[in-house]
Design a protein around this motif. Structure first.
Motif, short mmCIF file in Angstrom:
data_model
loop_
_atom_site.label_atom_id
_atom_site.label_comp_id
_atom_site.label_asym_id
_atom_site.label_seq_id
_atom_site.Cartn_x
_atom_site.Cartn_y
_atom_site.Cartn_z
N SER A 6 -27.68 14.37 -27.72
CA SER A 6 -26.78 13.25 -27.48
C SER A 6 -27.37 11.98 -28.07
CB SER A 6 -26.62 13.07 -25.98
OG SER A 6 -26.27 11.74 -25.70
N PRO A 7 -26.58 11.20 -28.80
CA PRO A 7 -27.11 9.96 -29.35
C PRO A 7 -27.35 8.89 -28.28
CG PRO A 7 -24.81 10.27 -29.98
CD PRO A 7 -25.22 11.48 -29.21
N LEU A 94 -16.34 24.95 -21.45
CA LEU A 94 -16.04 24.41 -22.79
C LEU A 94 -16.69 25.24 -23.89
CD1 LEU A 94 -16.46 20.55 -22.23
CD2 LEU A 94 -14.33 21.82 -22.52
N GLU A 118 -22.29 21.40 -30.36
CA GLU A 118 -22.36 19.96 -30.66
C GLU A 118 -22.19 19.09 -29.40
OE1 GLU A 118 -18.43 21.49 -30.55
OE2 GLU A 118 -19.89 21.95 -32.11
N LEU A 119 -22.04 19.74 -28.24
CA LEU A 119 -21.76 19.02 -27.00
C LEU A 119 -23.02 18.80 -26.16
CD1 LEU A 119 -19.62 18.13 -24.73
CD2 LEU A 119 -19.76 20.51 -23.99
N ALA A 120 -23.21 17.55 -25.74
CA ALA A 120 -24.32 17.24 -24.83
C ALA A 120 -23.72 16.60 -23.58
CB ALA A 120 -25.29 16.27 -25.51
N TYR A 121 -23.74 17.33 -22.48
CA TYR A 121 -23.16 16.83 -21.23
C TYR A 121 -24.31 16.48 -20.29
CZ TYR A 121 -19.87 16.38 -17.40
OH TYR A 121 -19.10 15.88 -16.39
N THR A 122 -24.26 15.30 -19.70
CA THR A 122 -25.30 14.87 -18.78
C THR A 122 -24.72 14.87 -17.36
OG1 THR A 122 -26.06 13.42 -20.54
CG2 THR A 122 -27.04 13.10 -18.37
N ARG C 157 -12.03 19.92 -28.77
CA ARG C 157 -13.25 19.96 -27.97
C ARG C 157 -13.67 18.55 -27.59
NH1 ARG C 157 -18.13 24.04 -28.43
NH2 ARG C 157 -16.28 25.29 -28.03
N ALA C 161 -13.85 17.56 -23.61
CA ALA C 161 -15.14 17.17 -23.04
C ALA C 161 -15.07 15.74 -22.48
CB ALA C 161 -16.24 17.28 -24.09
N GLU C 183 -18.29 9.82 -27.65
CA GLU C 183 -19.01 9.61 -26.40
C GLU C 183 -18.07 9.11 -25.33
OE1 GLU C 183 -23.01 7.90 -28.65
OE2 GLU C 183 -21.97 6.69 -27.15
N ASP C 190 -22.12 11.75 -18.14
CA ASP C 190 -21.82 11.27 -19.49
C ASP C 190 -21.63 12.47 -20.39
OD1 ASP C 190 -22.35 8.46 -18.93
OD2 ASP C 190 -24.44 9.11 -18.73
N VAL C 191 -20.90 12.28 -21.45
CA VAL C 191 -20.74 13.37 -22.40
C VAL C 191 -20.83 12.80 -23.81
CG1 VAL C 191 -18.21 13.26 -22.44
CG2 VAL C 191 -19.35 15.40 -22.94
N ALA C 192 -21.46 13.53 -24.68
CA ALA C 192 -21.57 13.13 -26.07
C ALA C 192 -21.42 14.35 -26.94
CB ALA C 192 -22.93 12.47 -26.32
N LEU C 193 -20.71 14.20 -28.05
CA LEU C 193 -20.61 15.27 -29.03
C LEU C 193 -21.06 14.70 -30.36
CD1 LEU C 193 -17.70 15.47 -27.19
CD2 LEU C 193 -17.84 17.70 -28.27
N SER C 194 -21.82 15.48 -31.09
CA SER C 194 -22.31 15.02 -32.37
C SER C 194 -22.09 16.13 -33.40
CB SER C 194 -23.81 14.70 -32.25
OG SER C 194 -24.30 14.28 -33.50
N PHE C 195 -21.34 15.80 -34.46
CA PHE C 195 -21.06 16.77 -35.51
C PHE C 195 -21.83 16.35 -36.75
CE2 PHE C 195 -17.48 16.77 -32.64
CZ PHE C 195 -17.04 18.08 -32.57
#
Lengths: 264, 264, 264
Positions: A6-7, A94, A118-122, C157, C161, C183, C190-195
């Protein structure tokens, strides 16, 4: 697929609790917990993930054991964390079938990082002290002399049939007939199911008959796969336990349901 | 699979009404009845099961005939019993596809035993005298000179299209064009369907046009399989009948719907 | 299949606007419009069907271009008509996959005839002057220097998310990491996706980050097929555009969504 970071929410440096598991295995185990509880404690034991939980009314209990070899990678240090089960299940949902889910604990910030592709869930964690510590069903002593095994489809059929006529049902073993039976009585209709020894995967017969709430049994039957073998232990006015494998046989799940005393 | 016996509700000794039938065949026939009625009389005639029923508003009727050879085994003695159709359908719905359903009447105790695999369901019967005896649609005389046949898919398409604009529709035959047609008019939109002779399985043309309620036609279309051939009889301000096979061609079903006089 | 003619609502003589198109192609394009608007103007231009529409709150816009060669037959004269999008989609939905839909305009009587197999539906038209004329998103000038492409599955997605934690999300491009990101921040999670570039079909990186409403993005993601390539243009506090092909590549669709200024 590269593991995403996650950025905005960085992973902890050198995490001590860091595991990866097949998404379907994790989803299946969470569905078992979700049948009875909203929140629960996950014990990230050195030898594997261990969960013990009771429903809010203290009528039913559930346990899940996923040993380290049920995971693709497993490093843990004995921490216990509190999680919102349905929420974690939703995040894992997901994932696509076959995806790997990475779980990284940030104990200091009380967060569980759930990484899927590609998903980062906190996930914000719950104070485990705020979740009642259940008795361990594996350590409780009951007098349940009868044991038998049938598939999840059989359990579902018992629930669906009894549901048509009543809110509770009797489960029992008839040692003379050599059969496991379920019965429910309604105002106009009755239903009975009888599984003789040759339709069961196993039967250690003994006199046993207890009355149970269908509301609980229905929830417990839902996450059991139709072709899973379920081991059932029964006594007379004793709890029933339903034990079955999860994570392709690498893990174990058990439901325990207390009997009802009588029908109002 | 051995035939189960309920441990609590014993079957009658030497039952005179005892039959077994493929679960899908029985489910299909009950779905046809369920489209119009909550309760109905089953006549367990010597030559087969016979049902005649009318909807509570007396606007539509349904008949089902399942001769003895539609059953795997059929022994009956002419009894007539009253049943809750949706409830019996629900019990049969617990069967897996390909299962056999055994039906045993306990006339004395007014119960129908429904046995499927390990399941023994005891259905409380309704006094048939409490269920209005319908006219037999097969014996009613109408002036319906036009007859045609199309598949269940065509019937559903007529209902779905008309449903978009109105609560009723006109069905008719145009002998000059050689076509079966359906029409419905709404406030802003109109819909018309025309099935020329070459798209119909059969057509005996004659002047015919009548107005019908869509609420009934929708219910009647639902249980008709998409690829079943449906024989339609129409007249001018006369009822419409929809006749089709059930039980893999071994049985027969007919719906009859009275026309509406005019559109309010 | 012969083309049907409604017995009650005759087609216009020598219609000047008369087209036929594959039902799936038309249904797909209508689903795109239906995501944002209830009613819209269809411009039956000589070179093809052209639609520009804005949602009632003026936050999002949609365009569809189906050139003449997206049709099986296309004759038009530049008329603009107003239609109820959901209603037209429902009529087209009665077609089977592979059916051809014929559209004939009766400009004088303000009706659109929709002909599918044996079905003739007459759709009442809406006065196009009563539908607000939108700005043409293709002609609007924005400063969206970042462009990238991913499949519809990726868009879904992102939406699914972010939806778990918030009602809005940030979309951006990180030129240094060479990644498209999304984000969303909630109260506890929190959720973030990075491609990263290698997971994208294309990436022209530039600094870009804007905040958007999830309610709109969810509706826009729904009609985009999972395996369609979607071109995304982003700027800093600028609208986002999602462009993708429809009608098997013969037509083009674009969604435009305005940014939110700040989070309340």
């Amino acid at each position: 697929m590269p593991e995403a970071v996650s950025p905005t929410v960085p992973l902890p440096q050198n995490p001590v609790d860091d595991a990866a598991i097949d998404a379907d295995r994790l989803a299946e185990s969470l569905a078992v917990l979700d049948a009875l509880v909203d929140e629960c404690r996950l014990e990230l034991a050195v030898e594997g993930l261990r969960v013990r939980a009771v429903d809010p009314a203290n009528v039913a209990a559930v346990s899940i054991d996923l040993p380290a070899d049920a995971f693709e990678r497993y490093e843990a240090n004995g921490e216990t964390v509190g999680v919102d089960v349905a929420r974690l299940a939703e995040v894992v949902g997901l994932a696509d079938s076959g995806d790997s889910v990475r779980l990284v604990l940030d104990a200091e910030r009380r967060r569980l990082h759930v990484l899927v592709g590609e998903l980062a869930y906190t996930l914000g964690l719950i104070d485990p002290e705020a979740i009642r510590e259940p008795l361990d069903p594996a350590e409780m002593e009951y007098d349940c002399p009868a044991e038998l095994a049938l598939d999840g489809r059989g359990i579902s059929r018992v629930v669906d049939a009894a549901d048509m006529v009543s809110t509770h049902l009797t489960l029992g073993v008839d040692p003379e007939a050599g059969a496991f039976y379920a019965e429910a009585a309604g105002d106009t209709d009755d239903v009975a199911l009888s599984f003789p020894r040759e339709e069961l995967a196993a039967l250690s017969p003994a006199d046993a008959e207890s009355l149970f709430s269908l509301d609980y049994l229905r929830e417990m039957a839902r996450p059991i796969p139709a072709d899973s073998e379920v081991t059932v232990e029964l006594g007379s006015e004793q709890p029933v336990t339903l034990a079955f494998a999860v994570a392709d046989g690498a893990g174990a799940a058990t439901f325990l349901l207390s009997p009802r005393r009588s029908v109002a």
